[in-house]
Design a protein around this motif. Structure first.
Motif, short mmCIF file in Angstrom:
data_model
loop_
_atom_site.label_atom_id
_atom_site.label_comp_id
_atom_site.label_asym_id
_atom_site.label_seq_id
_atom_site.Cartn_x
_atom_site.Cartn_y
_atom_site.Cartn_z
N ASP A 156 0.82 -1.21 0.00
CA ASP A 156 0.00 0.00 0.00
C ASP A 156 0.85 1.26 0.00
O ASP A 156 0.41 2.31 -0.46
N LEU A 157 2.06 1.16 0.53
CA LEU A 157 2.98 2.30 0.59
C LEU A 157 4.39 1.75 0.61
O LEU A 157 4.68 0.79 1.34
N LEU A 158 5.27 2.36 -0.19
CA LEU A 158 6.65 1.91 -0.27
C LEU A 158 7.58 3.01 0.25
O LEU A 158 7.50 4.16 -0.21
N CYS A 159 8.44 2.66 1.19
CA CYS A 159 9.46 3.57 1.70
C CYS A 159 10.81 3.12 1.15
O CYS A 159 11.16 1.94 1.26
N LEU A 160 11.56 4.06 0.60
CA LEU A 160 12.83 3.71 -0.04
C LEU A 160 14.01 4.37 0.67
O LEU A 160 13.92 5.52 1.12
N GLY A 161 15.12 3.62 0.74
CA GLY A 161 16.34 4.13 1.35
C GLY A 161 17.55 3.34 0.88
O GLY A 161 17.43 2.39 0.10
N GLU A 162 18.72 3.71 1.38
CA GLU A 162 19.96 3.12 0.87
C GLU A 162 21.03 3.06 1.96
O GLU A 162 20.92 3.69 3.00
N MET A 163 22.06 2.28 1.65
CA MET A 163 23.27 2.22 2.46
C MET A 163 24.44 1.97 1.52
O MET A 163 24.37 1.05 0.69
N GLY A 164 25.49 2.78 1.62
CA GLY A 164 26.64 2.55 0.76
C GLY A 164 27.72 3.58 1.00
O GLY A 164 27.49 4.78 0.77
N ILE A 165 28.86 3.17 1.49
CA ILE A 165 29.95 4.10 1.72
C ILE A 165 30.34 4.75 0.38
O ILE A 165 30.56 4.06 -0.61
N GLY A 166 30.40 6.07 0.39
CA GLY A 166 30.73 6.82 -0.82
C GLY A 166 29.52 7.25 -1.62
O GLY A 166 29.68 7.97 -2.62
N ASN A 167 28.32 6.88 -1.20
CA ASN A 167 27.19 7.18 -2.08
C ASN A 167 26.68 8.62 -2.00
O ASN A 167 25.93 9.05 -2.87
N THR A 168 27.08 9.40 -0.99
CA THR A 168 26.72 10.82 -1.06
C THR A 168 27.53 11.53 -2.16
O THR A 168 27.06 12.51 -2.73
N THR A 169 28.70 11.01 -2.48
CA THR A 169 29.46 11.55 -3.60
C THR A 169 28.74 11.25 -4.91
O THR A 169 28.60 12.12 -5.77
N ALA A 170 28.26 10.02 -5.05
CA ALA A 170 27.48 9.66 -6.23
C ALA A 170 26.21 10.49 -6.31
O ALA A 170 25.83 10.97 -7.39
N GLY A 171 25.52 10.67 -5.18
CA GLY A 171 24.30 11.45 -5.17
C GLY A 171 24.55 12.90 -5.57
O GLY A 171 23.76 13.50 -6.31
N ALA A 172 25.67 13.47 -5.09
CA ALA A 172 25.99 14.85 -5.43
C ALA A 172 26.28 14.99 -6.92
O ALA A 172 25.83 15.94 -7.58
N ALA A 173 27.04 14.06 -7.48
CA ALA A 173 27.35 14.10 -8.90
C ALA A 173 26.08 13.95 -9.74
O ALA A 173 25.89 14.64 -10.75
N LEU A 174 25.20 13.06 -9.33
CA LEU A 174 23.95 12.84 -10.06
C LEU A 174 23.06 14.08 -10.00
O LEU A 174 22.49 14.50 -11.01
N ALA A 175 22.94 14.69 -8.82
CA ALA A 175 22.13 15.90 -8.68
C ALA A 175 22.68 17.02 -9.56
O ALA A 175 21.91 17.76 -10.20
N ALA A 176 24.00 17.16 -9.59
CA ALA A 176 24.61 18.20 -10.41
C ALA A 176 24.34 17.97 -11.89
O ALA A 176 24.05 18.91 -12.64
N ALA A 177 24.43 16.71 -12.32
CA ALA A 177 24.18 16.40 -13.73
C ALA A 177 22.73 16.70 -14.11
O ALA A 177 22.45 17.18 -15.21
N LEU A 178 21.81 16.42 -13.21
CA LEU A 178 20.38 16.57 -13.50
C LEU A 178 19.91 18.02 -13.42
O LEU A 178 19.03 18.44 -14.18
N PHE A 179 20.49 18.80 -12.49
CA PHE A 179 19.93 20.12 -12.20
C PHE A 179 20.95 21.26 -12.32
O PHE A 179 20.62 22.40 -12.03
N GLY A 180 22.16 20.95 -12.75
CA GLY A 180 23.16 21.98 -12.94
C GLY A 180 24.02 22.19 -11.71
O GLY A 180 23.63 21.88 -10.59
N GLY A 181 25.20 22.73 -11.93
CA GLY A 181 26.13 22.94 -10.84
C GLY A 181 27.26 21.94 -10.90
O GLY A 181 27.48 21.28 -11.93
N GLY A 182 27.99 21.83 -9.80
CA GLY A 182 29.12 20.93 -9.77
C GLY A 182 29.42 20.44 -8.38
O GLY A 182 28.52 19.96 -7.68
N GLY A 183 30.65 20.60 -7.95
CA GLY A 183 31.06 20.10 -6.65
C GLY A 183 30.37 20.75 -5.48
O GLY A 183 30.41 20.24 -4.35
N ASP A 184 29.68 21.89 -5.73
CA ASP A 184 28.96 22.57 -4.66
C ASP A 184 27.79 21.74 -4.12
O ASP A 184 27.25 22.05 -3.06
#
Length: 338
Positions: A156-184
């Motif tokens: 009826d409802l799905l909650c999503l999450g993750e675990m992975g050392i280094g994945n905030t770096t991946a998340g930052a790079a992905l967000a920058a690619a999708l919405f503009g910006g860079g290392g900020d």
């Protein structure tokens, strides 16, 4: 089916997400207007009831079967010192989840939700995204499919999450690619010092420079800059849309993982709400880029679907009021009475 055919099929699914049930949402709104309260006095609780109805396709939503999915993966970029913890911690935390010792175990129990943790080839980290695409096409597609397959048969409802050392770096790079910006987009993650933060931001910039295709193609961004657990989140969110299941997204990494769906089709992520605003730098900015408003803001930055699970009781409260309150006619109260 060849890899090319699988990728084409994935693109087609992303480009044409099923619409929500507007009649069900309208029925909720009409009932809310008859309940014993001033119009709109329950604020976002009323909107949440309508949101659940729209994406469950029911005028009376239910939360009998709530599932929490936590995907775990390892990242080659972790070797560049972007986290104060070694990659081995990912598997250690998966063992902790299995033993019931993590925060998500407690929060899922409080939410009345079934927790499932899905480790994804922890013995095989992704490629270092500053040197090569994080995932080969087949690896990416397999991870997407793993996410879709991890859902329970009835949800009826799905909650999503993750675990992975280094994945905030991946998340930052992905967000920058999708919405503009860079290392900020990069923040301190699990506790980097100033030197570590500067190193992490440089890594994000290097990855973006290495993969210019990520700026123009959201799926290529997810493949080249993400990871197995991020791809699985995308797959689970897409499958939830197909099956008529609303979704709660956890923090920065989880939101970034699902964000390609919003870029691939208008309204592609409308069935998912950001459960909380993480204290991780970049999450508030990402949420605003998606045009959302988090349900909670508690300064959390743990990951592992903790914020998503914590928001489930809020949805239960919204549904309890919607289903349990009396109408003016049932209570014998004159409409418009204080």
């Amino acid at each position: 089916m060849t890899g090319t055919e699988r990728l084409a099929a994935l693109r087609a699914r992303c480009a044409a997400p099923p619409a929500g049930d507007e009649a069900a949402a309208a029925a909720v709104t009409a009932r809310q207007a008859r309940l014993t309260k001033p119009p709109g006095s329950l604020g976002r609780l009323e909107a949440l009831a309508a949101w659940m109805a729209r994406w469950q396709g029911r005028a009376l939503p239910r939360l009998e079967r709530v599932q929490v999915l936590v995907f775990a993966g390892n990242h080659g970029v972790a070797a560049r010192g972007v986290s104060p913890y070694p990659a081995a911690v990912t598997a250690q935390m998966v063992a902790n989840f299995a033993a019931g010792g993590a925060a998500i175990n407690q929060l899922a129990a409080c939410a009345g939700a079934r927790l499932r943790v899905v480790p994804l080839a922890l013995e095989t980290p992704t490629a270092d995204m500053t040197e090569a695409p994080a995932l080969a096409p087949e690896e990416f597609l397999d991870a997407v499919d793993s996410g879709a397959a991890a859902m329970d048969e009835e949800v009826d409802l799905l909650c999503l999450g993750e675990m992975g050392i280094g994945n905030t770096t991946a998340g930052a790079a992905l967000a920058a690619a999708l919405f503009g910006g860079g290392g900020d987009w990069a923040g301190r993650g699990t506790g980097l010092d100033e030197a570590g933060l500067a190193r992490k931001r440089a890594v994000v910039e290097a990855a973006l420079a290495r993969h210019p295709e990520a700026r123009t193609d959201p799926l290529e961004a997810a493949r080249r800059l993400g990871g197995r657990e991020l791809a699985a989140i995308l797959g689970a969110a897409l499958e939830a849309r197909r099956r008529g299941v609303p979704v709660l997204l956890d923090g920065f990494v989880c939101t970034a993982a699902a964000a390609p769906l919003a870029r691939l089709a208008p309204g592609g992520l409308d069935h998912a709400l950001v459960a909380h605003c993480s204290a991780e730098a970049g999450h508030r900015r990402l949420v605003e880029a998606l045009g959302q408003r988090p349900l909670l803001d508690l300064g959390m930055r743990l990951g592992e679907a903790s914020g998503a699970a914590l928001a489930v009781p809020l949805l239960r409260a919204a549904l309890a009021c919607h289903a349990g309150m009396a109408t003016f006619a049932e209570a014998g109260v004159a409409e418009g009475a204080p």
